[in-house]
Design a protein around this motif. Structure first.
Motif, PDB file in Angstrom:
ATOM      1  N   ARG A 196      76.578  82.250  25.121  1.00 57.92           N
ATOM      2  CA  ARG A 196      76.635  83.613  25.254  1.00 57.92           C
ATOM      3  C   ARG A 196      75.713  84.283  25.691  1.00 57.92           C
ATOM      4  O   ARG A 196      75.919  85.533  26.571  1.00 57.92           O
ATOM      5  N   THR A 197      74.353  83.737  26.046  1.00 56.42           N
ATOM      6  CA  THR A 197      73.461  84.619  26.589  1.00 56.42           C
ATOM      7  C   THR A 197      72.919  83.504  27.869  1.00 56.42           C
ATOM      8  O   THR A 197      72.026  84.038  28.752  1.00 56.42           O
ATOM      9  N   GLY A 198      73.192  82.441  27.952  1.00 54.13           N
ATOM     10  CA  GLY A 198      72.808  81.335  28.816  1.00 54.13           C
ATOM     11  C   GLY A 198      71.223  80.934  28.533  1.00 54.13           C
ATOM     12  O   GLY A 198      70.473  80.107  29.396  1.00 54.13           O
ATOM     13  N   GLN A 199      70.859  81.400  27.386  1.00 53.60           N
ATOM     14  CA  GLN A 199      69.346  80.990  27.206  1.00 53.60           C
ATOM     15  C   GLN A 199      69.102  79.922  26.207  1.00 53.60           C
ATOM     16  O   GLN A 199      69.877  79.746  25.383  1.00 53.60           O
ATOM     17  N   GLY A 200      68.119  78.833  26.550  1.00 49.27           N
ATOM     18  CA  GLY A 200      67.923  77.678  25.523  1.00 49.27           C
ATOM     19  C   GLY A 200      67.130  78.072  24.650  1.00 49.27           C
ATOM     20  O   GLY A 200      67.056  79.329  24.115  1.00 49.27           O
ATOM     21  N   GLU A 201      66.529  77.223  23.844  1.00 44.43           N
ATOM     22  CA  GLU A 201      65.891  77.236  22.612  1.00 44.43           C
ATOM     23  C   GLU A 201      64.795  75.839  22.266  1.00 44.43           C
ATOM     24  O   GLU A 201      65.211  74.920  22.676  1.00 44.43           O
ATOM     25  N   TYR A 202      63.952  76.373  21.593  1.00 42.63           N
ATOM     26  CA  TYR A 202      63.042  75.486  20.914  1.00 42.63           C
ATOM     27  C   TYR A 202      63.087  75.300  19.606  1.00 42.63           C
ATOM     28  O   TYR A 202      62.860  76.540  19.059  1.00 42.63           O
ATOM     29  N   ILE A 203      63.498  74.432  18.919  1.00 45.11           N
ATOM     30  CA  ILE A 203      63.674  74.330  17.595  1.00 45.11           C
ATOM     31  C   ILE A 203      62.596  73.232  16.819  1.00 45.11           C
ATOM     32  O   ILE A 203      62.586  71.983  17.212  1.00 45.11           O
ATOM     33  N   GLU A 204      61.798  73.858  16.002  1.00 47.27           N
ATOM     34  CA  GLU A 204      61.136  72.922  15.240  1.00 47.27           C
ATOM     35  C   GLU A 204      61.456  72.989  13.915  1.00 47.27           C
ATOM     36  O   GLU A 204      61.300  73.771  12.882  1.00 47.27           O
ATOM     37  N   LEU A 205      61.715  71.727  13.600  1.00 46.01           N
ATOM     38  CA  LEU A 205      62.206  71.217  12.227  1.00 46.01           C
ATOM     39  C   LEU A 205      61.364  70.570  11.325  1.00 46.01           C
ATOM     40  O   LEU A 205      61.136  69.308  11.630  1.00 46.01           O
ATOM     41  N   ALA A 206      60.341  71.091  10.601  1.00 44.43           N
ATOM     42  CA  ALA A 206      59.319  70.693   9.973  1.00 44.43           C
ATOM     43  C   ALA A 206      60.088  69.733   8.764  1.00 44.43           C
ATOM     44  O   ALA A 206      60.653  70.598   7.978  1.00 44.43           O
ATOM     45  N   GLN A 207      59.931  68.513   8.729  1.00 46.03           N
ATOM     46  CA  GLN A 207      60.441  68.073   7.544  1.00 46.03           C
ATOM     47  C   GLN A 207      60.108  68.473   6.282  1.00 46.03           C
ATOM     48  O   GLN A 207      61.070  68.548   5.254  1.00 46.03           O
ATOM     49  N   LEU A 208      58.828  68.779   5.912  1.00 43.96           N
ATOM     50  CA  LEU A 208      58.571  69.323   4.919  1.00 43.96           C
ATOM     51  C   LEU A 208      59.129  70.695   4.521  1.00 43.96           C
ATOM     52  O   LEU A 208      59.625  70.865   3.375  1.00 43.96           O
ATOM     53  N   GLU A 209      59.352  71.562   5.270  1.00 44.10           N
ATOM     54  CA  GLU A 209      60.011  72.671   5.118  1.00 44.10           C
ATOM     55  C   GLU A 209      61.405  72.757   4.905  1.00 44.10           C
ATOM     56  O   GLU A 209      61.730  73.439   3.992  1.00 44.10           O
ATOM     57  N   SER A 210      61.974  72.040   5.743  1.00 47.23           N
ATOM     58  CA  SER A 210      63.646  71.863   5.492  1.00 47.23           C
ATOM     59  C   SER A 210      63.546  70.973   4.058  1.00 47.23           C
ATOM     60  O   SER A 210      64.548  71.639   3.399  1.00 47.23           O
ATOM     61  N   THR A 211      62.970  70.153   3.754  1.00 45.86           N
ATOM     62  CA  THR A 211      63.156  69.607   2.434  1.00 45.86           C
ATOM     63  C   THR A 211      62.752  70.622   1.306  1.00 45.86           C
ATOM     64  O   THR A 211      63.560  70.390   0.188  1.00 45.86           O
ATOM     65  N   ALA A 212      61.659  71.229   1.200  1.00 39.65           N
ATOM     66  CA  ALA A 212      61.464  72.105   0.094  1.00 39.65           C
ATOM     67  C   ALA A 212      62.719  73.138   0.029  1.00 39.65           C
ATOM     68  O   ALA A 212      62.810  73.787  -0.994  1.00 39.65           O
ATOM     69  N   ASN A 213      63.514  73.305   1.144  1.00 43.24           N
ATOM     70  CA  ASN A 213      64.549  74.362   0.489  1.00 43.24           C
ATOM     71  C   ASN A 213      65.700  73.702  -0.232  1.00 43.24           C
ATOM     72  O   ASN A 213      66.265  74.595  -0.918  1.00 43.24           O
ATOM     73  N   VAL A 214      65.494  72.363  -0.289  1.00 44.71           N
ATOM     74  CA  VAL A 214      66.722  71.899  -1.417  1.00 44.71           C
ATOM     75  C   VAL A 214      66.156  72.056  -2.823  1.00 44.71           C
ATOM     76  O   VAL A 214      66.957  71.996  -3.999  1.00 44.71           O
ATOM     77  N   ILE A 215      64.890  72.393  -2.855  1.00 41.66           N
ATOM     78  CA  ILE A 215      64.673  72.987  -4.402  1.00 41.66           C
ATOM     79  C   ILE A 215      64.348  74.247  -4.346  1.00 41.66           C
ATOM     80  O   ILE A 215      63.353  74.895  -5.130  1.00 41.66           O
ATOM     81  N   GLY A 216      64.953  75.149  -3.103  1.00 41.50           N
ATOM     82  CA  GLY A 216      64.360  76.613  -3.183  1.00 41.50           C
ATOM     83  C   GLY A 216      64.725  77.388  -4.474  1.00 41.50           C
ATOM     84  O   GLY A 216      63.588  78.298  -4.465  1.00 41.50           O
ATOM     85  N   PRO A 217      65.674  77.275  -5.074  1.00 39.82           N
ATOM     86  CA  PRO A 217      65.671  78.229  -6.413  1.00 39.82           C
ATOM     87  C   PRO A 217      64.456  77.865  -7.359  1.00 39.82           C
ATOM     88  O   PRO A 217      64.109  78.685  -7.954  1.00 39.82           O
ATOM     89  N   ALA A 218      63.715  76.442  -7.152  1.00 37.93           N
ATOM     90  CA  ALA A 218      62.714  76.219  -8.001  1.00 37.93           C
ATOM     91  C   ALA A 218      61.419  76.993  -7.584  1.00 37.93           C
ATOM     92  O   ALA A 218      60.477  77.367  -8.361  1.00 37.93           O
ATOM     93  N   LEU A 219      61.464  77.143  -6.131  1.00 33.30           N
ATOM     94  CA  LEU A 219      60.198  77.880  -5.526  1.00 33.30           C
ATOM     95  C   LEU A 219      60.317  79.416  -6.072  1.00 33.30           C
ATOM     96  O   LEU A 219      59.512  79.853  -6.105  1.00 33.30           O
ATOM     97  N   VAL A 220      61.619  80.031  -5.958  1.00 32.39           N
ATOM     98  CA  VAL A 220      61.885  81.298  -6.168  1.00 32.39           C
ATOM     99  C   VAL A 220      61.484  81.490  -7.835  1.00 32.39           C
ATOM    100  O   VAL A 220      60.646  82.731  -8.134  1.00 32.39           O
ATOM    101  N   ALA A 221      61.808  80.428  -8.769  1.00 29.52           N
ATOM    102  CA  ALA A 221      61.460  80.696 -10.321  1.00 29.52           C
ATOM    103  C   ALA A 221      60.009  80.392 -10.280  1.00 29.52           C
ATOM    104  O   ALA A 221      59.101  81.291 -11.176  1.00 29.52           O
ATOM    105  N   ALA A 222      59.380  79.560  -9.451  1.00 32.41           N
ATOM    106  CA  ALA A 222      57.837  79.362  -9.789  1.00 32.41           C
ATOM    107  C   ALA A 222      57.077  80.714  -9.307  1.00 32.41           C
ATOM    108  O   ALA A 222      56.343  81.314 -10.206  1.00 32.41           O
ATOM    109  N   ALA A 223      57.327  81.365  -8.248  1.00 34.71           N
ATOM    110  CA  ALA A 223      56.867  82.539  -7.762  1.00 34.71           C
ATOM    111  C   ALA A 223      57.017  83.555  -8.842  1.00 34.71           C
ATOM    112  O   ALA A 223      56.210  84.546  -8.890  1.00 34.71           O
ATOM    113  N   ALA A 224      58.055  83.545  -9.586  1.00 39.57           N
ATOM    114  CA  ALA A 224      58.554  84.586 -10.625  1.00 39.57           C
ATOM    115  C   ALA A 224      57.719  84.183 -11.974  1.00 39.57           C
ATOM    116  O   ALA A 224      57.996  84.933 -12.971  1.00 39.57           O
ATOM    117  N   GLY A 225      57.047  82.974 -12.109  1.00 37.20           N
ATOM    118  CA  GLY A 225      56.376  82.516 -13.134  1.00 37.20           C
ATOM    119  C   GLY A 225      57.119  82.047 -14.088  1.00 37.20           C
ATOM    120  O   GLY A 225      56.960  81.871 -15.430  1.00 37.20           O
TER     121      GLY A 225
END
Lengths: 404, 372
Positions: A196-225
């Motif tokens: 749509r824009t002709g523009q490229g992209e640089y994507i960094e997928l840090a495997q730690l950050e990607s993997t942390a999302n699979v326990i995303g609900p646990a992180l939300v819960a931990a932040a709420a104590g």
């Protein structure tokens, strides 16, 4: 007749290897992208040397672990340390829409194939890297494998029996699901924006950050104590909820009772008069007594053949399944009806089992277009037909070990 | 680039998300990427934290909205029930396609839309069993154990998002809508590492083996505040072994030099119970008084692959994640909620978790149709 695929016309210069990267580019390849997998004879993809092998015999073109992740791709062998090999890699990038690698941070830059070099020869390129924990940050140089990413990302610690050390999934789960598939999602989204824009992209997928999302609900819960802990097969909602022993050696049935109707269904199939007490009549009571309930249910399941029990329970409206090991999985009536196991005739391995694509597009389906490529199988075709070397130049470089 | 367009990659894409739980992660991924995701119907989450995580960036619509009506302005519809339940809701693939041919219907379902089990009741646990992943997880002397966190939703959601974006491309380029049939059982079976191929090629049926391969120097080790995961060998070959021995020796571990003996290069010895236990004794005597963070920091500096077995609280305090501003606070139903950042970082596009509302908040809303 040649079929057209939804991603026909997209080319991927695929420098990724081992577990996560190849499963990122596989769905692109299976839907028609021209994925050129770059390896070298000096440094071939380590997963080519990982079991299982056809008939147990090792060899770079015999690994089923490699084969199942690399359908529909082409293999190009280049010595990236040689300037002429690097030049060919850049020529490949200049004709590619996407570049993917999962080397440790800085490796592609040192080879002269980093993002800046790539977009110079191919403005608008979508370039994805997948460092373990990120290109920057205090721990960016840390090293690890799929198993250590599951540990650092939190999934391992939460998975297992409450009274024992964690056990995890028994696989390198981050390599098979979140990291490759998040990566494929990112690449496809970036390609949409580029259209749509002709523009490229640089994507960094840090495997730690990607993997942390699979326990995303646990992180939300931990932040709420309210952090969860390892809790075996217990469930917040369902009881009984577990994996129960059946007749035979190491044979099990998974059962989940969420609603009162399902409890009634379970009672119809496995009724035991000891279950007839007010404490178990409601969902709250069953959850409170889930430990004892598990023992009662297990007392009844032991005499059942697991598959018979799963059929009886699901007929009664209760979620249930035999715990299928690979041998039973290959014969599973549903997977067979869906054509999940495909047999492709690989030039060295012969007819071999591959996973089908787990989804079907009704109008523009993908396909396992070819079995995994032999090491370097497409070097000449790519160099001559795509990158414009003449046959003599190719022979010369092949003799010198730069390509081939 | 003269002037950079930082818009979100899925800017302008409208999604109607009629999932009930199993399919919720697909729409969540699309929302981070900038799609306008309208959430209809309710979901079955026991945990409000799961509801927040899965609904971030989604807009709750009223519960009594007519889904077919909402689809007029949408590119994608996401559902996650089997054929009989979808038909009951009036959302069978045929009904949807008849009303809206230029739409992509992403139908995630437990077993796929056809086949003998298509309408079998299922949950996360039973689908992990039916797809073969449960059989690989757990200690051999106990029942198989499920992965934490309803991973079928992640497994199905990531595959479905890939499929959705391929079909979206077809829709936007050629105007052709279609139906995408995503089987969760198949998606789980697709994540068995090499178990199907082990059976096919070597006649070996993989079974659960606890926390990992049995090899001296590799696996979980107890330390002062939990566990670390060390990779001191793979496939029977030592990894950074000299560094590990030097580390223990420098710390004054008695008999650490024993580990320098030539037999520790031998794969048969390395995989023996005696070797595994001998190493464990030595390493844990050292690790016992040290924290995860100390062990990992020291080990990594020496070039050793060692990771913390992180708890959720550890991750919230992780220096690497904090330095990179990984965690984000977004508004959910009028409250601040902390979420992990998106799984990827786009340098030139707006990709991140966004404010949203859960279906619980949608109860009181009027119906409003989205538009492309």
């Amino acid at each position: 007749m040649q079929r057209t695929f939804p991603l026909s016309g997209v080319r991927v210069a695929d420098f990724s290897w081992v577990g996560a990267g190849p499963f990122l580019t596989k769905p692109l390849a299976d839907h028609g992208a021209d994925v050129v997998k770059v390896e070298s004879r000096q440094r071939r993809d380590p997963i080519r040397s990982m079991a299982p092998f056809r008939d147990g015999e090792r060899g770079p073109d015999r690994s089923g672990y490699f084969a199942n992740r690399n359908t529909s791709k082409r293999s190009l062998c280049l010595d990236l340390k040689d300037p002429r090999g690097r030049d060919l890699a850049l020529r490949l990038i200049s004709t590619s829409d996407v570049v993917v690698n999962n080397f440790s941070p800085g490796t592609m830059d040192r080879l002269g194939l980093g993002y800046d070099a790539a977009r110079e020869v191919r403005p608008g390129v979508v370039y994805l890297e997948m460092p373990m924990i990120g290109r920057a940050g205090p721990h960016h140089g840390w090293r690890g494998y799929g198993l250590t990413i599951a540990a650092a990302g939190g999934l391992l610690g939460l998975t297992g029996y409450p009274d024992r050390p964690p056990v995890g999934t028994g696989t390198n789960f981050p390599d098979h699901v979140p990291n490759p598939l998040h990566g494929a999602v990112a690449v496809l989204a970036a390609l949409r924006k580029r259209r749509r824009t002709g523009q490229g992209e640089y994507i960094e997928l840090a495997q730690l950050e990607s993997t942390a999302n699979v326990i995303g609900p646990a992180l939300v819960a931990a932040a709420a104590g309210d952090a969860p802990v390892r809790d075996g097969n217990r469930d917040d909602l369902a009881a009984p909820h577990g994996v129960y022993p059946c007749a035979g050696d190491d044979s099990w049935c998974a059962i989940a009772v969420v609603t009162d109707d399902q409890w009634s269904g379970l009672c119809r199939v496995l009724w035991d008069e000891r279950w007839d007490e007010p404490a178990l009549a409601g969902a709250d009571g069953r959850r409170r007594n889930s430990g004892r309930l598990d023992e009662l249910v297990a007392g009844r399941t032991r005499s059942w053949v697991a598959d018979d029990l799963a059929r009886a329970l699901t007929d009664a409206g209760v979620p249930a399944s035999e715990v299928l090991h690979a041998d039973a999985l290959m014969l599973d009536a549903q997977l067979r009806a869906r054509g999940h196991w495909e047999v492709l005739d690989h030039p060295v391995m012969g007819p071999s089992v591959y996973d089908a694509i787990p989804y079907r597009l009704s109008a523009t389906p993908g396909a396992l277009r070819s079995p995994a490529p032999l090491l370097g199988a497409d070097s000449e075709a790519v160099c001559v037909d795509l990158l414009g070397l003449d046959a003599a130049e190719y022979r010369q470089l092949e003799e010198e070990g730069v390509v081939g | 680039m003269a002037s950079i367009d930082f818009s979100a990659p899925l800017d302008g894409v409208v999604v109607v998300d009629a999932s009930t739980g199993l399919g919720s992660y697909c729409g969540r991924l699309l929302a981070d990427l900038g799609a306008q995701v309208h959430r209809v119907g309710s979901d079955r989450f026991a945990s409000p934290h799961r509801a927040s995580f899965m609904n971030a960036g989604k807009i709750a619509a009223s519960h009594d909205c007519d889904v077919i009506g909402l689809l007029a302005g949408a590119h994608l519809l996401v559902t996650d029930e089997g054929p009989a339940e979808l038909t009951d809701r009036g959302l069978s693939p045929n009904a949807v396609a008849a009303a809206h041919p230029a739409l992509v219907h992403v139908a995630i379902s437990p077993f796929g839309m056809d086949g003998p089990y298509a309408d079998r009741p299922a949950t996360d646990l039973t689908l992990l069993a039916a797809g073969g992943l449960l059989a690989l997880a757990g200690d051999p002397d106990r029942a198989p154990v499920r992965a934490w966190g309803e991973q079928t939703s992640v497994i199905a959601g990531t595959h479905a998002a890939v499929a959705a974006l391929i079909a979206l491309d077809v829709l936007e380029v050629s105007g052709v809508g279609q139906f995408v049939d995503v089987s969760v059982q198949e998606a789980v079976a697709h994540s068995l590492e090499n178990a199907a191929q082990y059976l096919d090629l070597e006649g070996v049926t993989r079974r659960r083996v606890g926390a990992g391969p049995r090899e001296a120097g590799t696996g979980l080790f107890t330390c002062r505040d939990g566990f670390v995961y060390l990779v001191g060998g793979l496939g029977g070959s030592p990894l950074a072994w000299d560094q590990i021995v030097a580390w223990l020796d420098d710390a004054g571990v008695a008999n650490a030099r024993e580990l320098a003996d030539g037999r520790w290069e031998d794969s048969t010895w390395r995989r023996s119970t005696e070797a595994v236990e001998l190493f464990r004794e030595q390493f844990e005597s050292f690790a016992d008084s040290r924290t995860k963070r100390d062990l990992v920091g020291q080990g990594q500096r020496r070039g050793i692959s060692i990771a913390p077995v992180a708890t959720p609280e550890d991750l919230l305090r992780d220096p690497q994640l904090l330095e990179r501003s990984f965690f984000r606070t977004v508004d959910m139903d009028g409250h601040d909620v902390l979420l992990p950042g998106s799984p990827y970082r786009f340098r030139y596009s707006d990709v991140q978790p966004r404010a949203g509302s859960t279906p619980a908040a949608g109860r009181s809303l009027p119906c409003s149709a989205p538009s492309r």
